[in-house]
Design a protein around this motif. Structure first.
Motif, PDB file in Angstrom:
ATOM      1  N   LEU A 302      52.426 -13.948  13.388  1.00 17.40           N
ATOM      2  CA  LEU A 302      52.764 -14.088  11.875  1.00 17.40           C
ATOM      3  C   LEU A 302      52.834 -12.957  11.108  1.00 17.40           C
ATOM      4  N   ALA A 303      53.942 -13.017  10.213  1.00 14.91           N
ATOM      5  CA  ALA A 303      54.031 -11.866   9.352  1.00 14.91           C
ATOM      6  C   ALA A 303      53.030 -11.666   8.266  1.00 14.91           C
ATOM      7  N   SER A 304      52.883 -10.295   7.855  1.00  9.06           N
ATOM      8  CA  SER A 304      51.934 -10.085   6.782  1.00  9.06           C
ATOM      9  C   SER A 304      52.715 -10.761   5.638  1.00  9.06           C
ATOM     10  N   PRO A 305      51.666 -11.239   4.867  1.00 10.49           N
ATOM     11  CA  PRO A 305      52.139 -11.874   3.568  1.00 10.49           C
ATOM     12  C   PRO A 305      52.393 -11.061   2.432  1.00 10.49           C
ATOM     13  N   HIS A 306      53.510 -11.056   1.618  1.00  8.34           N
ATOM     14  CA  HIS A 306      53.657 -10.254   0.434  1.00  8.34           C
ATOM     15  C   HIS A 306      52.743 -10.296  -0.598  1.00  8.34           C
ATOM     16  N   ALA A 307      52.082 -11.608  -0.840  1.00 10.77           N
ATOM     17  CA  ALA A 307      51.141 -11.597  -1.782  1.00 10.77           C
ATOM     18  C   ALA A 307      50.041 -12.565  -1.416  1.00 10.77           C
ATOM     19  N   PRO A 308      48.954 -11.795  -0.442  1.00 16.82           N
ATOM     20  CA  PRO A 308      47.827 -12.630  -0.033  1.00 16.82           C
ATOM     21  C   PRO A 308      47.044 -13.025  -1.358  1.00 16.82           C
ATOM     22  N   PHE A 309      46.073 -13.891  -1.117  1.00 22.79           N
ATOM     23  CA  PHE A 309      45.049 -14.080  -2.117  1.00 22.79           C
ATOM     24  C   PHE A 309      44.406 -12.898  -2.557  1.00 22.79           C
ATOM     25  N   ARG A 310      44.247 -12.717  -3.920  1.00 21.85           N
ATOM     26  CA  ARG A 310      43.733 -11.465  -4.408  1.00 21.85           C
ATOM     27  C   ARG A 310      42.154 -11.780  -4.545  1.00 21.85           C
ATOM     28  N   LEU A 311      41.140 -10.670  -4.230  1.00 19.65           N
ATOM     29  CA  LEU A 311      40.114 -10.892  -4.358  1.00 19.65           C
ATOM     30  C   LEU A 311      39.472 -10.038  -5.599  1.00 19.65           C
ATOM     31  N   LEU A 312      38.742 -10.846  -6.620  1.00 20.58           N
ATOM     32  CA  LEU A 312      38.623 -10.444  -7.461  1.00 20.58           C
ATOM     33  C   LEU A 312      37.228  -9.456  -7.790  1.00 20.58           C
ATOM     34  N   MET A 313      37.166  -8.376  -7.029  1.00 23.37           N
ATOM     35  CA  MET A 313      36.310  -7.503  -6.807  1.00 23.37           C
ATOM     36  C   MET A 313      35.513  -6.826  -8.188  1.00 23.37           C
ATOM     37  N   ARG A 314      34.139  -6.700  -8.275  1.00 25.91           N
ATOM     38  CA  ARG A 314      33.834  -5.825  -9.485  1.00 25.91           C
ATOM     39  C   ARG A 314      32.671  -4.674  -8.961  1.00 25.91           C
ATOM     40  N   ASP A 315      32.792  -3.589  -9.723  1.00 23.98           N
ATOM     41  CA  ASP A 315      31.801  -2.556  -9.438  1.00 23.98           C
ATOM     42  C   ASP A 315      30.532  -2.925  -9.754  1.00 23.98           C
ATOM     43  N   ASP A 316      29.593  -3.514  -8.992  1.00 22.63           N
ATOM     44  CA  ASP A 316      28.227  -3.859  -9.194  1.00 22.63           C
ATOM     45  C   ASP A 316      27.315  -2.743  -9.394  1.00 22.63           C
ATOM     46  N   ALA A 317      27.827  -1.383  -8.726  1.00 19.21           N
ATOM     47  CA  ALA A 317      27.032  -0.102  -9.069  1.00 19.21           C
ATOM     48  C   ALA A 317      26.906   0.244 -10.471  1.00 19.21           C
ATOM     49  N   GLU A 318      28.104  -0.123 -10.948  1.00 12.70           N
ATOM     50  CA  GLU A 318      27.780   0.329 -12.442  1.00 12.70           C
ATOM     51  C   GLU A 318      27.178  -0.589 -13.310  1.00 12.70           C
ATOM     52  N   THR A 319      27.175  -2.119 -13.010  1.00 13.51           N
ATOM     53  CA  THR A 319      26.505  -3.042 -13.783  1.00 13.51           C
ATOM     54  C   THR A 319      25.020  -2.931 -13.621  1.00 13.51           C
ATOM     55  N   THR A 320      24.448  -2.759 -12.402  1.00 11.30           N
ATOM     56  CA  THR A 320      23.149  -2.724 -12.203  1.00 11.30           C
ATOM     57  C   THR A 320      22.567  -1.733 -13.105  1.00 11.30           C
ATOM     58  N   ALA A 321      23.243  -0.850 -13.670  1.00 13.00           N
ATOM     59  CA  ALA A 321      22.403   0.179 -14.389  1.00 13.00           C
ATOM     60  C   ALA A 321      22.440  -0.297 -15.786  1.00 13.00           C
ATOM     61  N   GLN A 322      23.020  -1.376 -16.304  1.00  9.55           N
ATOM     62  CA  GLN A 322      23.375  -1.830 -17.595  1.00  9.55           C
ATOM     63  C   GLN A 322      22.234  -2.788 -17.854  1.00  9.55           C
ATOM     64  N   THR A 323      22.107  -3.026 -19.169  1.00  8.07           N
ATOM     65  CA  THR A 323      21.147  -4.294 -19.631  1.00  8.07           C
ATOM     66  C   THR A 323      22.215  -4.833 -20.687  1.00  8.07           C
ATOM     67  N   PRO A 324      21.856  -6.382 -20.883  1.00  9.76           N
ATOM     68  CA  PRO A 324      22.627  -6.883 -21.916  1.00  9.76           C
ATOM     69  C   PRO A 324      22.778  -6.301 -23.240  1.00  9.76           C
ATOM     70  N   TRP A 325      21.997  -5.649 -23.856  1.00 12.61           N
ATOM     71  CA  TRP A 325      21.982  -4.593 -25.000  1.00 12.61           C
ATOM     72  C   TRP A 325      23.033  -3.793 -24.779  1.00 12.61           C
ATOM     73  N   ASP A 326      23.044  -3.158 -23.526  1.00 12.37           N
ATOM     74  CA  ASP A 326      24.163  -2.067 -23.331  1.00 12.37           C
ATOM     75  C   ASP A 326      25.513  -2.605 -23.493  1.00 12.37           C
ATOM     76  N   VAL A 327      25.660  -3.918 -22.757  1.00  9.16           N
ATOM     77  CA  VAL A 327      26.912  -4.577 -22.865  1.00  9.16           C
ATOM     78  C   VAL A 327      27.342  -5.073 -24.213  1.00  9.16           C
ATOM     79  N   LEU A 328      26.585  -5.337 -25.007  1.00  7.27           N
ATOM     80  CA  LEU A 328      26.926  -6.066 -26.413  1.00  7.27           C
ATOM     81  C   LEU A 328      27.109  -4.787 -27.182  1.00  7.27           C
ATOM     82  N   ALA A 329      26.243  -3.721 -27.096  1.00  6.78           N
ATOM     83  CA  ALA A 329      26.785  -2.595 -27.849  1.00  6.78           C
ATOM     84  C   ALA A 329      27.961  -2.095 -27.681  1.00  6.78           C
ATOM     85  N   ALA A 330      28.237  -1.947 -26.353  1.00  4.63           N
ATOM     86  CA  ALA A 330      29.838  -1.348 -25.996  1.00  4.63           C
ATOM     87  C   ALA A 330      30.837  -2.177 -26.565  1.00  4.63           C
TER      88      ALA A 330
END
Length: 487
Positions: A302-330
Motif C-alpha cells: 500500500l502506498a503511503s497516504p498524502h493526508a493521513p489522519f492528523r493527531l491533535l497532540m498537545r504539550d502536556d509538559a507545559e500545561t502541568t505547570a499552569q493553574t486555571p488562574w494562570d490560563v485565565l490571566a493569560a
C-alpha cells in the motif's frame, strides 16, 4: 500537532495491567516490566518464524470453568480479523483500516454471537483484548507504511479488565510501532465516563489517536466532545440521514467540533453514491463503507497516504505547570477583586444550574482548596444535583478521593501545590463554556470572612484550555497517566 504520518515511539505502555507506564519511581508496584526495543526484537523474530500468519501467536491460557465453546475460543485466541479500508475521498487513497472480529467457523462465527456469548460468560473484556491483540499482530506482520492508521474499537468491559499478561508483548510492540486510533463508542462513554476519559488520556500519552463514535443518540458522548477533544469523530450515515432530531443535532455538533479543533470527520456505512455525497456535504473527506471497500484481509502492499489522519497532540509538559488562574490571566486582564465566599458560591451555583438544564449537560471540573470535609449543605446539594445530571465530574482538592464514583474522577492535591490556593469551577459542553478561578485577596487574612480575587471566561477556547490544565493536573496527582516531556 504532529506532522502527517509522524510517529515518535516513546515506549510508554498504554495497556498495562496497572494502566500506567512512566518513570520507575512513579510506576505502581504491580505493573509489568517495560519491554525495551532490544527485548522486542526476539519477540518479533520468534513471531516471524512461527507458522500460520493468521494465528495470534501468543502463549495460550487454559480454558476456565470446564471449557465451554466461548471459553475455548478465548483460551485458544482463535479469532479472525477482517480489515475495512478507510478512504480519503479527496485523493482516493486508503489512510487506514478498521478492525472487525469474527469467531472461528461454527456457531460463534458471527460477531453478534461471539460477543454475546462472551458477555453472558462474563469474559467480554478479555475477548476484547484478544481481538485487539490479534488486529495488532496482523498489522505488524503486514509491513504497511507507518502512516497507515488502525482503528480499534474498545468495549466497555475492557476499560475495567486488565490486559492478559500473555498479550502484553504484542500490545507493547504495537504501541511502539503502530499508528493506532482508539475508538470509544458513545455507549462506553455513557456507561464508564471516568474510564473512557482515562483511556483517552493514556492513548494521548502513548501518542496514539482517539476517535469517538455512536454519539448520534449518546448525550454523554456528545457532551464530552470538548473535554475529550478526539482526533476523529465518526458518524453513521444511516443515522444522520434518518432525519431524527437527535441525529441531526449530533451532526451539527460534530461539524462545529471539527471546525474548532481540526478533528477529522469520518462517515461510515457509506454504501451508495448518495450517501457519499451527503457525507461530503457535511465536510467528511474521510469515508468508510461497502461503496468504497468491504472488510477483508490486509493488502500485500500500500502506498503511503498524502493526508493521513492528523493527531491533535498537545504539550502536556507545559500545561502541568499552569493553574486555571494562570490560563485565565493569560487570556484576559479582566479581574474582580475582594469577592466574598458567599458571592463566589452564588456565581458557581448559578453557572452550574443554568448549564445543567440544557440538552447537553456539561462535564464539570472543580478545584476545592478547603477539601471534602469543609463543604456546606448548599455545596453538598449542588454536588448531588450535578451527579444526577452531568456525564462526568472532576474534583481536585485535599482529601476528595473519597468522592470517587463511576462518573466522578477525583485527585487529592499534594501539600504545597499551587492549586491548594485556588478555587476553580468549570462547565464545558458543546453549547456551554464557563470557567471561574479565584485566589485569596491580598487582604483576606485581615478580613472577617474569606475574600477572593476572581477571573472568569465564557470563551470556549479559553475554557477548553482551563479544562486541559485540570486534566493534566489530574494525570499528575492520580498517577493514572504519564505524558512524556517534549524533549
Amino acid at each position: 500537532m504532529m506532522a502527517d504520518g509522524e510517529k515518535r515511539p516513546r515506549g510508554f505502555t498504554l495497556w498495562s495491567r496497572s494502566g500506567y507506564r512512566g518513570p520507575s519511581h512513579l510506576k505502581p508496584s504491580d505493573s509489568a516490566p517495560q519491554l525495551a526495543p532490544d527485548q522486542l526484537a526476539p519477540i518479533a523474530a520468534a513471531d516471524a518464524a512461527a507458522p500460520g500468519p493468521a494465528a495470534l501467536r501468543v502463549e495460550r491460557r487454559p480454558a476456565a470453568g470446564g471449557g465451554s465453546l466461548i471459553e475455548q475460543v478465548i483460551a485458544d485466541r482463535s479469532v479472525d480479523i477482517d480489515f475495512q479500508p478507510i478512504f480519503d475521498t479527496d485523493r482516493n487513497e486508503i489512510v487506514g483500516f478498521e478492525a472487525f472480529t469474527r469467531g472461528p467457523e461454527g456457531p460463534l462465527r458471527s460477531p453478534v454471537n461471539l460477543f454475546g456469548a462472551a458477555r453472558a460468560a462474563g469474559r467480554l473484556g478479555e475477548l476484547d483484548w484478544v481481538c485487539r491483540a490479534a488486529a495488532f499482530r496482523r498489522l505488524l506482520d503486514a509491513g504497511l507504511p507507518p502512516s497507515i492508521s488502525l482503528v480499534v474499537n474498545v468495549e466497555a468491559d475492557s476499560l475495567l479488565e486488565p490486559c492478559p499478561p500473555d498479550l502484553l508483548p504484542i500490545i507493547v510492540e504495537a504501541e511502539q510501532r503502530l499508528r493506532v486510533i482508539v475508538d470509544l463508542p458513545g455507549r462506553v462513554i455513557s456507561r464508564y465516563p471516568r474510564q473512557a476519559l482515562e483511556t483517552a488520556r493514556k492513548a494521548r500519552a502513548a501518542e496514539w489517536g482517539v476517535a469517538i463514535n455512536g454519539i448520534e443518540f449518546s448525550a454523554a458522548g456528545a457532551a464530552l466532545l470538548p473535554s475529550l477533544e478526539p482526533d476523529v469523530v465518526k458518524l453513521n450515515h444511516q443515522l444522520i440521514n434518518s432525519g431524527l432530531n437527535q441525529a441531526s443535532n449530533a451532526l451539527i455538533t460534530v461539524m462545529a467540533e471539527c471546525e474548532r479543533t481540526g478533528a477529522a470527520m469520518l462517515v461510515e456505512r457509506v454504501e451508495d453514491r448518495d450517501a457519499a455525497m451527503v457525507a461530503r456535504a457535511a465536510g467528511a473527506g474521510y469515508q468508510q463503507g461497502y461503496l468504497l471497500g468491504k472488510p477483508g484481509p490486509l493488502p500485500d502492499r500500500l502506498a503511503s497516504p498524502h493526508a493521513p489522519f492528523r493527531l491533535l497532540m498537545r504539550d502536556d509538559a507545559e500545561t502541568t505547570a499552569q493553574t486555571p488562574w494562570d490560563v485565565l490571566a493569560a487570556a484576559s486582564d479582566r479581574q474582580v477583586t475582594a469577592v466574598t465566599q458567599a458571592a463566589l458560591n452564588h456565581l458557581i451555583v448559578a453557572t452550574a444550574t443554568q448549564a445543567s438544564s440544557g440538552d447537553y449537560a456539561p462535564a464539570v471540573a472543580a478545584v476545592i482548596p478547603a477539601g471534602a470535609a469543609a463543604q456546606t449543605p448548599q455545596q453538598q446539594a449542588l454536588f448531588t444535583m450535578l451527579l444526577e445530571r452531568c456525564p462526568l465530574i472532576i474534583i481536585i482538592g485535599p482529601d476528595v478521593s473519597a468522592w470517587g464514583d463511576w462518573r466522578v474522577h477525583t485527585a487529592d492535591t499534594p501539600a504545597g501545590h499551587p492549586l491548594t490556593m485556588e478555587n476553580c469551577f468549570i462547565v464545558l459542553s458543546p453549547i456551554h463554556a464557563v470557567a471561574i478561578a479565584a485566589r485569596p485577596h491580598e487582604r483576606a487574612a485581615a478580613a472577617s470572612e474569606p475574600l477572593w480575587d476572581l477571573r472568569t471566561s465564557q470563551n470556549p477556547t479559553t475554557c477548553r484550555a482551563v479544562m486541559h490544565t485540570l486534566l493534566s493536573s489530574l494525570d499528575e496527582f492520580a498517577g493514572d497517566v504519564h505524558h512524556p516531556d517534549s524533549h
